[in-house]
Design an enzyme around this catalytic site. Sequence first.
Site, PDB file in Angstrom:
ATOM      1  N   SER A 114       0.958  -1.383  -0.048  1.00 41.27           N
ATOM      2  CA  SER A 114      -0.125   0.054  -0.141  1.00 41.27           C
ATOM      3  C   SER A 114       0.672   1.401  -0.073  1.00 41.27           C
ATOM      4  CB  SER A 114      -1.023   0.016   1.039  1.00 41.27           C
ATOM      5  OG  SER A 114      -0.287   0.046   2.439  1.00 41.27           O
ATOM      6  N   CYS A 115       2.256   1.046   0.567  1.00 38.39           N
ATOM      7  CA  CYS A 115       2.946   2.355   0.532  1.00 38.39           C
ATOM      8  C   CYS A 115       3.648   2.787  -0.915  1.00 38.39           C
ATOM      9  CB  CYS A 115       4.286   2.214   1.698  1.00 38.39           C
ATOM     10  SG  CYS A 115       5.137   0.978   1.106  1.00 38.39           S
ATOM     11  N   TYR A 142      12.090   2.940  -2.963  1.00 35.56           N
ATOM     12  CA  TYR A 142      11.427   1.539  -2.592  1.00 35.56           C
ATOM     13  C   TYR A 142      10.152   1.261  -3.694  1.00 35.56           C
ATOM     14  CZ  TYR A 142       9.080  -2.174  -0.434  1.00 35.56           C
ATOM     15  OH  TYR A 142       8.153  -3.149   0.118  1.00 35.56           O
TER      16      TYR A 142
END
Length: 314
Positions: A114-115, A142
């Site tokens: 979700s990030c 990331y």
Amino acid sequence: MSTRAPKKATKVFVAGHRGLVGSAIARRLEYEGGYEVVTRTRQELDLLDQAATHAFLAEQKFDLVIVAAAKVGGIRANSEYPADFISQNLAIESNLIWGSHLADVPALLFLGSSCVYPRETAQPIPEEALLSGKLEPTNAPYAVAKIAGIYLCDSITKQFGRRYFTAMPPNVYGPNDNFDLKTSHVLPALIRKFHEALPDRPVTVWGSGKPKREFLHSDDVADALLFLIEHPEASGLINVGTGTSVTIRQLAETIQSVVGHTGPIEWDSSMPDGFPEKTMDVTKLHGLGWRHRIELDQGIQLAYDWYREHVAER
Ligand SMILES: NC(=O)c1ccc[n+]([C@@H]2O[C@H](COP(=O)([O-])OP(=O)(O)OC[C@H]3O[C@@H](n4cnc5c(N)ncnc54)[C@H](OP(=O)(O)O)[C@@H]3O)[C@@H](O)[C@H]2O)c1
């Protein structure tokens, strides 16, 4: 006597089987039966090594590959080692996803997160929000690597007709979590901090306590991944969560009560909050027929029991 031949087990490679998510899915597939689960430690197969990874995939002839290997960490690790996060994740994904395609593996499940959704976006976050705004700066390297993996899966599906798809969990917690305060995520870090504090002394928690986060126990993640694997209509990008979130303050207070700490909580607002809110829209997942089973307070108790048995020194 039946003359039907027994169904051949699905041969699956769980990459990252010693990690939080990988260990949960490997455990679940073993328990389920009908799956021949193959694993390799980092020492046996370094997934950064393209030649070795491609050779392994070509030799094994898997029916399914699950990509739960990654370089993963919290805000601090992402801020201190951004180059490691982007380069290692790009390499692991590319070696495994493209290598699986070259080895003729028909299906692959990739773990997104979700990030990787934009920092400023409507809540709850639907799958369509991907790339609709700027990324959260503390984990952008990331996220860029993860988004490349999502598009690699999509592109292979479109161009070659394979079933390569991505599950997007929220914050995951459970057995085999990382409790190292330098690299861990918020929930295991708080378990450790409250456990190690003297019962009536203050505990300092990073940030303002206001951000909202969604949490899913790794056994629920594994259950959802198995469900998606076994439902061929599941494709593309799928949010895998509860669809609800709590503030970091509520999380800290729940952990404090499970651990039995009675001292004050002090908020260090000089530390970054990260995303203001991350709650996923799970309409697609619910529409397919899956719902979580482990509620947060129950899951924290399970995680704390595991921590005391496997990690804590007192
Ligand atoms: N944790 C979360 O809250 C969360 C939330 C959403 C999504 N996800 C996603 O779920 C996936 C797994 O996360 P996780 O939390 O389970 O991570 P984790 O606990 O750190 O596990 C990662 C695994 O990958 C392995 N690995 C890393 N680099 C490797 C390499 N070069 N060669 C071989 N193995 C390597 C690690 O091996 P070692 O055991 O040798 O270190 C470990 O087993 C990630 O894609 C992550 O984005 C996680």
